[in-house]
Design a protein around this motif. Structure first.
Motif, mmCIF file in Angstrom:
data_model
loop_
_atom_site.group_PDB
_atom_site.id
_atom_site.type_symbol
_atom_site.label_atom_id
_atom_site.label_comp_id
_atom_site.label_asym_id
_atom_site.label_seq_id
_atom_site.Cartn_x
_atom_site.Cartn_y
_atom_site.Cartn_z
ATOM 1 N N ASN A 36 0.621 -1.156 -0.116
ATOM 2 C CA ASN A 36 0.145 0.132 0.067
ATOM 3 C C ASN A 36 0.791 1.242 0.007
ATOM 4 O O ASN A 36 2.073 1.191 0.579
ATOM 5 C CB ASN A 36 -0.971 0.100 1.276
ATOM 6 C CG ASN A 36 -1.958 -1.086 1.268
ATOM 7 O OD1 ASN A 36 -2.071 -1.554 0.127
ATOM 8 N ND2 ASN A 36 -2.604 -1.374 2.179
ATOM 9 N N SER A 37 0.405 2.309 -0.674
ATOM 10 C CA SER A 37 1.233 3.457 -0.521
ATOM 11 C C SER A 37 0.080 4.642 -0.308
ATOM 12 O O SER A 37 -1.275 4.532 -0.522
ATOM 13 C CB SER A 37 1.754 4.047 -1.804
ATOM 14 O OG SER A 37 0.944 4.037 -2.724
ATOM 15 N N LEU A 38 0.440 5.793 0.538
ATOM 16 C CA LEU A 38 -0.364 6.937 0.837
ATOM 17 C C LEU A 38 0.633 8.305 0.449
ATOM 18 O O LEU A 38 1.583 8.241 0.957
ATOM 19 C CB LEU A 38 -0.540 7.078 2.333
ATOM 20 C CG LEU A 38 -1.805 6.503 2.745
ATOM 21 C CD1 LEU A 38 -1.877 6.343 4.219
ATOM 22 C CD2 LEU A 38 -3.118 7.118 2.409
ATOM 23 N N GLN A 39 -0.007 9.043 -0.562
ATOM 24 C CA GLN A 39 0.510 9.843 -0.839
ATOM 25 C C GLN A 39 -0.019 11.337 -0.236
ATOM 26 O O GLN A 39 -1.335 11.444 -0.136
ATOM 27 C CB GLN A 39 0.417 10.349 -2.367
ATOM 28 C CG GLN A 39 1.339 9.235 -3.036
ATOM 29 C CD GLN A 39 1.303 9.422 -4.502
ATOM 30 O OE1 GLN A 39 0.355 10.316 -5.073
ATOM 31 N NE2 GLN A 39 1.916 8.605 -5.474
ATOM 32 N N VAL A 40 0.751 12.198 0.484
ATOM 33 C CA VAL A 40 0.306 13.223 1.451
ATOM 34 C C VAL A 40 0.844 14.620 1.170
ATOM 35 O O VAL A 40 2.227 14.569 0.771
ATOM 36 C CB VAL A 40 0.573 12.981 2.722
ATOM 37 C CG1 VAL A 40 -0.085 13.938 3.798
ATOM 38 C CG2 VAL A 40 0.011 11.517 3.096
ATOM 39 N N TRP A 41 0.077 15.656 0.760
ATOM 40 C CA TRP A 41 0.684 16.802 0.660
ATOM 41 C C TRP A 41 -0.073 17.980 1.481
ATOM 42 O O TRP A 41 -1.289 17.849 1.509
ATOM 43 C CB TRP A 41 0.591 17.256 -0.909
ATOM 44 C CG TRP A 41 1.667 18.475 -1.194
ATOM 45 C CD1 TRP A 41 1.056 19.546 -1.412
ATOM 46 C CD2 TRP A 41 3.014 18.437 -1.349
ATOM 47 N NE1 TRP A 41 2.251 20.375 -1.596
ATOM 48 C CE2 TRP A 41 3.399 19.733 -1.508
ATOM 49 C CE3 TRP A 41 3.868 17.422 -0.916
ATOM 50 C CZ2 TRP A 41 4.523 20.137 -1.503
ATOM 51 C CZ3 TRP A 41 5.336 17.956 -0.927
ATOM 52 C CH2 TRP A 41 5.541 19.212 -1.065
ATOM 53 N N ALA A 42 0.471 18.665 2.445
ATOM 54 C CA ALA A 42 -0.059 19.722 3.005
ATOM 55 C C ALA A 42 -0.547 20.707 2.278
ATOM 56 O O ALA A 42 0.263 21.530 1.223
ATOM 57 C CB ALA A 42 0.902 20.283 4.095
ATOM 58 N N LEU A 43 -1.712 21.292 2.219
ATOM 59 C CA LEU A 43 -2.413 22.344 1.485
ATOM 60 C C LEU A 43 -2.527 23.727 2.655
ATOM 61 O O LEU A 43 -2.755 24.806 1.679
ATOM 62 C CB LEU A 43 -4.009 21.956 1.204
ATOM 63 C CG LEU A 43 -3.920 20.585 0.154
ATOM 64 C CD1 LEU A 43 -5.276 20.365 -0.141
ATOM 65 C CD2 LEU A 43 -3.288 21.038 -0.964
ATOM 66 N N GLY A 44 -2.334 23.607 3.736
ATOM 67 C CA GLY A 44 -2.416 24.724 4.529
ATOM 68 C C GLY A 44 -3.762 24.897 5.122
ATOM 69 O O GLY A 44 -4.944 24.142 4.973
ATOM 70 N N LYS A 45 -3.966 25.675 6.256
ATOM 71 C CA LYS A 45 -5.275 25.690 7.053
ATOM 72 C C LYS A 45 -5.765 24.331 7.509
ATOM 73 O O LYS A 45 -7.095 23.969 7.387
ATOM 74 C CB LYS A 45 -6.285 26.346 6.036
ATOM 75 C CG LYS A 45 -5.760 28.131 5.889
ATOM 76 C CD LYS A 45 -6.713 28.471 4.862
ATOM 77 C CE LYS A 45 -6.305 29.912 4.753
ATOM 78 N NZ LYS A 45 -7.117 30.772 3.760
#
Length: 138
Positions: A36-45
């Motif tokens: 499995n993989s999880l791709q994560v990116w912070a968008l703010g707020k």
């Protein structure tokens, strides 16, 4: 509430709930657990963009087989814990993601529509800090 941006914030500050805040640099990237993989990116707020891709392998009389599934959407994060329900998932689906000690511990409640025996649950390790490519980026 934690506001994540592309720049790192000072570590060690506690949130009102007592959990440790995490920085964008600590959460951003690709995390893997078995197949499995999880791709994560912070968008703010207090928002994270998420893409989960999962695989369940099994043996059949015809040979090796696999079920695959994916889910994407926006998670909310407070302190070191994010809550995610993929777009189109059943109401009972809840994925809790806790960033701790350089790991990502994922718990799944309910059916999330990933496919037969495909679940997000597990302990993930970060394999890349690069910005993931999400479907709308392709």
């Amino acid at each position: 509430m934690l506001t994540l941006t592309a720049t790192a914030a000072p570590e060690g500050k506690g949130s009102a709930a007592g959990s440790k805040d995490v920085t964008a640099a600590q959460v951003n990237g690709t995390w893997e657990c078995k197949l499995n993989s999880l791709q994560v990116w912070a968008l703010g707020k207090g928002k994270l963009q998420i893409l989960f891709e999962g695989t369940y392998e099994y043996k059949s009389p015809q040979g090796p087989m696999a079920n695959t599934g994916q889910g994407s959407g926006i998670a909310t994060i407070e302190g070191d814990t994010a809550i995610f329900r993929p777009e189109g998932a059943e109401e009972g689906c809840k994925i809790t993601m806790k960033f701790t000690g350089g790991k990502l511990i994922v718990k799944q409640e309910g059916e999330c529509g990933f496919g037969n025996h495909v679940y997000a649950e597990g302990t993930y390790k970060k394999t890349s800090s690069k910005k993931p490519t999400f479907d709308q980026d392709r």
